[in-house]
Write a protein that holds these residues in place. Structure first.
Motif, mmCIF file in Angstrom:
data_model
loop_
_atom_site.group_PDB
_atom_site.id
_atom_site.type_symbol
_atom_site.label_atom_id
_atom_site.label_comp_id
_atom_site.label_asym_id
_atom_site.label_seq_id
_atom_site.Cartn_x
_atom_site.Cartn_y
_atom_site.Cartn_z
ATOM 1 N N ARG A 108 0.834 -1.212 0.000
ATOM 2 C CA ARG A 108 0.000 0.000 0.000
ATOM 3 C C ARG A 108 0.863 1.254 0.000
ATOM 4 N NH1 ARG A 108 -4.575 -2.489 3.905
ATOM 5 N NH2 ARG A 108 -5.472 -3.837 2.316
ATOM 6 N N ILE A 109 1.991 1.199 0.681
ATOM 7 C CA ILE A 109 2.915 2.338 0.649
ATOM 8 C C ILE A 109 3.522 2.464 -0.748
ATOM 9 C CG2 ILE A 109 5.106 3.235 1.549
ATOM 10 C CD1 ILE A 109 4.236 2.061 4.286
ATOM 11 N N LYS A 110 3.853 1.346 -1.383
ATOM 12 C CA LYS A 110 4.354 1.387 -2.761
ATOM 13 C C LYS A 110 3.313 1.978 -3.704
ATOM 14 C CE LYS A 110 7.415 -2.602 -2.422
ATOM 15 N NZ LYS A 110 7.612 -4.001 -2.847
ATOM 16 N N ASP A 111 2.032 1.691 -3.440
ATOM 17 C CA ASP A 111 0.963 2.278 -4.259
ATOM 18 C C ASP A 111 0.955 3.800 -4.128
ATOM 19 O OD1 ASP A 111 0.209 -0.274 -5.046
ATOM 20 O OD2 ASP A 111 -1.511 -0.376 -3.678
ATOM 21 N N LEU A 112 1.170 4.311 -2.909
ATOM 22 C CA LEU A 112 1.269 5.766 -2.723
ATOM 23 C C LEU A 112 2.485 6.309 -3.471
ATOM 24 C CD1 LEU A 112 0.408 6.045 1.063
ATOM 25 C CD2 LEU A 112 -0.921 7.028 -0.812
ATOM 26 N N GLN A 113 3.604 5.603 -3.384
ATOM 27 C CA GLN A 113 4.801 6.021 -4.113
ATOM 28 C C GLN A 113 4.509 6.105 -5.605
ATOM 29 O OE1 GLN A 113 7.528 2.940 -2.932
ATOM 30 N NE2 GLN A 113 8.448 4.209 -1.334
ATOM 31 N N SER A 131 7.813 14.082 -11.353
ATOM 32 C CA SER A 131 7.782 13.062 -10.323
ATOM 33 C C SER A 131 8.344 13.652 -9.034
ATOM 34 C CB SER A 131 8.642 11.878 -10.781
ATOM 35 O OG SER A 131 8.697 10.906 -9.794
ATOM 36 N N SER A 132 7.862 13.182 -7.887
ATOM 37 C CA SER A 132 8.297 13.744 -6.619
ATOM 38 C C SER A 132 8.742 12.650 -5.664
ATOM 39 C CB SER A 132 7.144 14.535 -6.001
ATOM 40 O OG SER A 132 7.557 15.148 -4.820
ATOM 41 N N VAL A 133 9.985 12.732 -5.218
ATOM 42 C CA VAL A 133 10.527 11.764 -4.275
ATOM 43 C C VAL A 133 11.057 12.531 -3.075
ATOM 44 C CG1 VAL A 133 12.266 9.974 -3.915
ATOM 45 C CG2 VAL A 133 11.128 10.167 -6.129
ATOM 46 N N GLY A 134 10.639 12.135 -1.873
ATOM 47 C CA GLY A 134 11.089 12.810 -0.656
ATOM 48 C C GLY A 134 12.414 12.257 -0.163
ATOM 49 N N LYS A 135 12.892 12.799 0.957
ATOM 50 C CA LYS A 135 14.193 12.387 1.484
ATOM 51 C C LYS A 135 14.188 10.950 1.999
ATOM 52 C CE LYS A 135 13.343 14.397 6.003
ATOM 53 N NZ LYS A 135 13.734 15.329 7.007
ATOM 54 N N VAL A 136 13.027 10.452 2.430
ATOM 55 C CA VAL A 136 12.890 9.047 2.816
ATOM 56 C C VAL A 136 11.922 8.418 1.826
ATOM 57 C CG1 VAL A 136 12.105 7.424 4.578
ATOM 58 C CG2 VAL A 136 13.325 9.493 5.254
ATOM 59 N N TRP A 137 12.361 7.351 1.164
ATOM 60 C CA TRP A 137 11.544 6.755 0.109
ATOM 61 C C TRP A 137 11.851 5.261 0.079
ATOM 62 C CZ3 TRP A 137 7.900 9.728 -1.893
ATOM 63 C CH2 TRP A 137 7.217 9.316 -3.034
ATOM 64 N N ILE A 142 7.618 6.579 3.549
ATOM 65 C CA ILE A 142 7.913 7.639 2.585
ATOM 66 C C ILE A 142 7.693 8.989 3.245
ATOM 67 C CG2 ILE A 142 7.374 6.275 0.530
ATOM 68 C CD1 ILE A 142 4.666 7.671 0.373
ATOM 69 N N HIS A 143 8.455 9.962 2.824
ATOM 70 C CA HIS A 143 8.254 11.354 3.218
ATOM 71 C C HIS A 143 7.941 12.124 1.954
ATOM 72 C CE1 HIS A 143 10.793 11.122 7.169
ATOM 73 N NE2 HIS A 143 9.925 10.120 7.061
ATOM 74 N N ILE A 144 6.863 12.863 1.978
ATOM 75 C CA ILE A 144 6.450 13.656 0.825
ATOM 76 C C ILE A 144 7.088 15.032 0.942
ATOM 77 C CG2 ILE A 144 4.480 14.579 -0.453
ATOM 78 C CD1 ILE A 144 4.678 11.456 -0.260
ATOM 79 N N PRO A 145 7.725 15.523 -0.120
ATOM 80 C CA PRO A 145 8.364 16.850 -0.041
ATOM 81 C C PRO A 145 7.347 17.943 0.290
ATOM 82 C CG PRO A 145 9.009 15.707 -2.043
ATOM 83 C CD PRO A 145 7.915 14.904 -1.405
ATOM 84 N N ILE A 146 7.754 18.882 1.116
ATOM 85 C CA ILE A 146 6.909 20.043 1.424
ATOM 86 C C ILE A 146 6.726 20.835 0.151
ATOM 87 C CG2 ILE A 146 6.802 22.216 2.713
ATOM 88 C CD1 ILE A 146 8.372 20.776 4.928
ATOM 89 N N GLY A 147 5.542 21.336 -0.059
ATOM 90 C CA GLY A 147 5.269 22.141 -1.245
ATOM 91 C C GLY A 147 4.928 21.333 -2.470
#
Length: 149
Positions: A108-113, A131-137, A142-147
């Motif tokens: 389910r986390i991979k689905d969000l990714q 595409s958007s990848v946060g510092k933890v992926w 996962i961490h979603i980038p701010i903004g």
């Protein structure tokens, strides 16, 4: 429309589709497919779920129960994405993904990714097509980038 709430105060649904339902129909068609791989709209019970999800001040402690095959996971996935993209850190700072197994929760986390990196309609609307990848992926966090918008 008024929904019977099993002895609790009834749920009064709005007459017009809610923003989260519109979001679902625009960006999450891949989550609602029948056995012929054709998209179908949300079931009426999903309107109830979406209403409760987006109005936590009315029913703050809610448990969603439905039989297997009623798209509960898709509903939670869409609600989580909607919170991240529309409602800000107060609603998405920490989401806990629970499933029958760690493997299923990680999927389910991979689905969000996937939605943050591959869902083209969502990327066009919310990140200028990037595409958007946060510092933890990782597969379990996962961490979603701010903004991201």
């Amino acid at each position: 429309m008024t929904v019977n709430n099993s002895g609790y105060p009834p749920i009064q649904l709005p007459e017009q589709p809610m923003d989260i339902e519109i979001f679902s129909s625009l960006y999450m068609q891949h989550r609602f497919k029948d056995e012929d791989d054709k998209w179908f709209p949300c079931a009426p019970m999903h309107s109830e779920f979406f209403y409760l999800w987006t109005n936590p001040e009315i029913y703050g402690r809610t448990i969603y129960v439905a039989p297997r095959g009623y798209y509960k996971s898709s509903f939670g996935h869409i609600g989580t994405l909607f919170d991240i993209l529309h409602r800000g850190p107060a609603y998405y700072k920490e989401h806990l993904v629970i499933a029958a197994s760690e493997t299923l929760a990680n999927q389910r986390i991979k689905d969000l990714q996937w939605d943050f990196t591959e869902n083209e309609p969502l990327l066009r609307a919310y990140s200028g097509g990037q595409s958007s990848v946060g510092k933890v992926w990782r597969e379990d966090e996962i961490h979603i980038p701010i903004g991201y918008k």
